[in-house]
Design an enzyme around this catalytic site. Structure first.
Site, PDB file in Angstrom:
ATOM      1  N   ASP A 205       9.166 -52.344 -52.541  1.00 13.25           N
ATOM      2  CA  ASP A 205      10.336 -52.617 -53.608  1.00 13.25           C
ATOM      3  C   ASP A 205      10.177 -52.403 -54.908  1.00 13.25           C
ATOM      4  OD1 ASP A 205      12.857 -54.256 -53.294  1.00 13.25           O
ATOM      5  OD2 ASP A 205      11.578 -55.484 -54.808  1.00 13.25           O
ATOM      6  N   GLU A 267      -8.065 -46.217 -45.271  1.00 13.52           N
ATOM      7  CA  GLU A 267      -9.049 -46.949 -44.399  1.00 13.52           C
ATOM      8  C   GLU A 267      -8.711 -47.469 -43.253  1.00 13.52           C
ATOM      9  OE1 GLU A 267     -10.033 -49.880 -47.609  1.00 13.52           O
ATOM     10  OE2 GLU A 267     -11.036 -48.331 -48.750  1.00 13.52           O
TER      11      GLU A 267
END
Length: 531
Positions: A205, A267
């Site tokens: 956002d 990751e």
């Protein structure tokens, strides 16, 4: 080297993502507000529709002043929507159905009820707690600067000890200071928390707003113009694209944040993604957010803002593809979301608006990249004129101007009267549904030839045949000034924006957004042709 055409790993590059406004999708317990178990119960609708993923608006702990975009705890579920186990169940069920799950992240600001902001109020001026936010002093009778809130009025609120804090949105949404190392550290922990629970991506956002110019200088405004940090437009888009001087938006430091986030996502696995809500002034500035070491996608609001004309649509296609090509990113296309007037209404409403909405959707779905759909558009829903006494959008409450409630009215699933099977019971939901929706429900349109729902199903399932194989090259074809036509792989797409039917090119008709006029394509209609 990564194969970006691997649909299992880089699924988002050609995905159709369905936005769920959590309060308005499905209610499981009869309180009139949508919730996570309600979403889970309706996931088969999305799988049958043919989308690839769902994006869910914020469901975190929140006082709900901005309906979840004011987050008090990023690691828990608001009791209004369920509990953490409900989120786990939703993610697991979606994955069983082959659907990816994207969740909303709100990093520009917290709720004023977040423990950090409460600690800042208690600690006082000059404290480490206040340094997490943008508190400033100002001479008596003045504000720290001339910035305005997106929701209307000044972007500053004064606290009891005389200092002011910045809020580019509602006063209950204080902006964080991203130059404080505690802030990026906290959000990386939040990313890992949700990645560990199995989410496939994040919608970021206000991705362009995290950093402000360090001086917090005044915005330079031409004489006779209003100051604006993104006032709500007449079309209810949340940020103006016409502002020339923006010390509060799109600062270069924001890209360092997304380079760090990219490493966190990597990751967790190469199939995790993030898409930016970044209102930028040019396609080139939008493309900066999707460089190889930053976010994976950014919303392309130029398609949403384009006029109904072949020339406008062609310009958006050309500019968008040219902007993302140098950085190797996939484009996105969107017509509606929870912040804008529904596109059927924007295109004129009624029969004409629906025809244009279906035609624009079919055209959009043929383009390379991802398409983002908004809940209810598959039913042909229009903007609802919500009576003033029921409006809840903070932009309306601050300015008195009609806000975004009209695109957030809850989904009609079945039955012949409100709440149209939105939830158990017979009471109206949190925003009242209008009369006359009985023919627009999922139940009423299912299996009905020519219905908007069946049109969406047909288009999405047909799209899967070529989404990953047709390539990214789009070639515009000249079929007249009022006709948008292009080829992509074996597909020819024709959109008639003019006043008269046009001849279709030779080939097999795969799908049209409405009935044909013999061998001609009527006005406000689009078609896919296989050469």
């Amino acid at each position: 080297m990564a194969d970006l055409n691997d649909p299992k790993t880089y699924w988002w590059r050609n995905a159709v993502v369905y936005q769920i406004y959590v309060r308005s999708f499905a209610d499981s317990n009869g309180d009139g507000v949508g919730d996570l178990p309600g979403i889970t119960s309706r996931l088969p609708h999305l799988a049958d529709l043919g989308v690839d993923a769902l994006w869910i608006t914020p469901f975190y702990t929140s006082p709900q002043h901005d309906h979840g975009y004011d987050v008090a705890d990023y690691r828990d579920i608001d009791p209004l929507f369920g509990q953490l186990s409900d989120a786990d169940d939703l993610i697991a069920r979606a994955h069983e159905l082959g659907l990816r799950v994207v969740v909303d992240l709100v990093p520009n600001h917290t709720s004023s009820e977040h423990e950090w902001f409460q600690a800042a109020l208690a600690a006082g001026p000059g404290s480490p707690e206040r340094a997490r936010y943008l508190f400033r002093d100002a001479p008596e009778g003045e504000l720290p600067n001339n910035w305005s809130s997106v929701f209307g009025g000044p972007a500053w609120t004064q606290v009891d000890d005389g200092q002011w804090y910045l809020h580019l949105f509602d006063s209950t949404q204080p902006d964080l200071d991203w130059r404080n190392p505690e802030v990026p550290e906290m959000f990386e922990d939040v990313l890992r928390f949700w990645l560990d629970r199995g989410v496939d991506g994040f919608r970021v956002d206000v991705a362009h707003g995290l950093f402000k110019e360090a001086s917090l200088r005044d915005q330079v405004v031409e004489e006779g113009e209003k100051t604006s940090s993104g006032q709500v437009n007449t079309d209810h888009s949340m940020v103006s694209l016409e502002i020339k001087d923006e010390p509060m938006w799109d600062q270069p430091e924001v890209h360092d944040v997304y380079r760090s986030w990219s490493r966190v996502l990597d990751e967790a696995g190469p199939d995790r993604m993030a898409v930016a809500e970044a209102w930028t002034q040019t396609p080139e500035s939008m493309a900066k957010f999707v460089r190889p070491d930053e976010l994976d996608q950014a919303f392309n609001f130029a398609w949403l803002l384009a006029d109904w004309s072949a020339e406008s649509f062609a310009e958006v296609i050309t500019d968008t593809l040219a902007a993302v090509e140098p950085v190797g990113a996939s484009p996105t296309w969107v017509l509606s979301n929870h912040d804008v007037v529904r596109h059927v209404t924007r295109y004129g409403g009624g029969t004409q608006g629906l025809a244009r909405g279906r035609a624009a959707t079919l055209t959009m779905l043929a383009l390379p990249g991802s398409s983002y759909l908004y809940q209810g558009e598959e039913l042909g829903l229009e903007q609802v004129d919500v009576a003033p006494e029921f409006r809840q959008d903070p932009s309306y409450l601050r300015t008195g101007e009609v806000g975004r409630d009209g695109c957030r009215v809850p989904m009609p699933w079945g039955g012949d009267a409100a709440p149209y099977a939105f939830g158990p019971g017979t009471a109206q939901p949190w925003l009242p549904q209008p009369e006359g929706w009985e023919d627009l429900t999922v139940e009423a349109q299912t299996g009905v030839d020519g219905s908007t729902l069946e049109f969406y199903r047909a288009a999405l399932h047909a799209r899967r045949e070529f989404a990953w194989t047709a390539g990214d090259e789009v070639t515009l074809v000249d079929l007249g000034a009022d006709v948008l036509a292009f080829t992509r792989g074996p597909l020819t797409v024709v959109l008639n924006c003019g006043d008269a039917p046009v001849e279709l090119p030779e080939g097999e008709l795969l799908l049209a957004s409405g009935p044909l006029d013999g061998a001609k394509l009527p006005t406000d209609t689009a078609a896919w042709i296989r050469r």
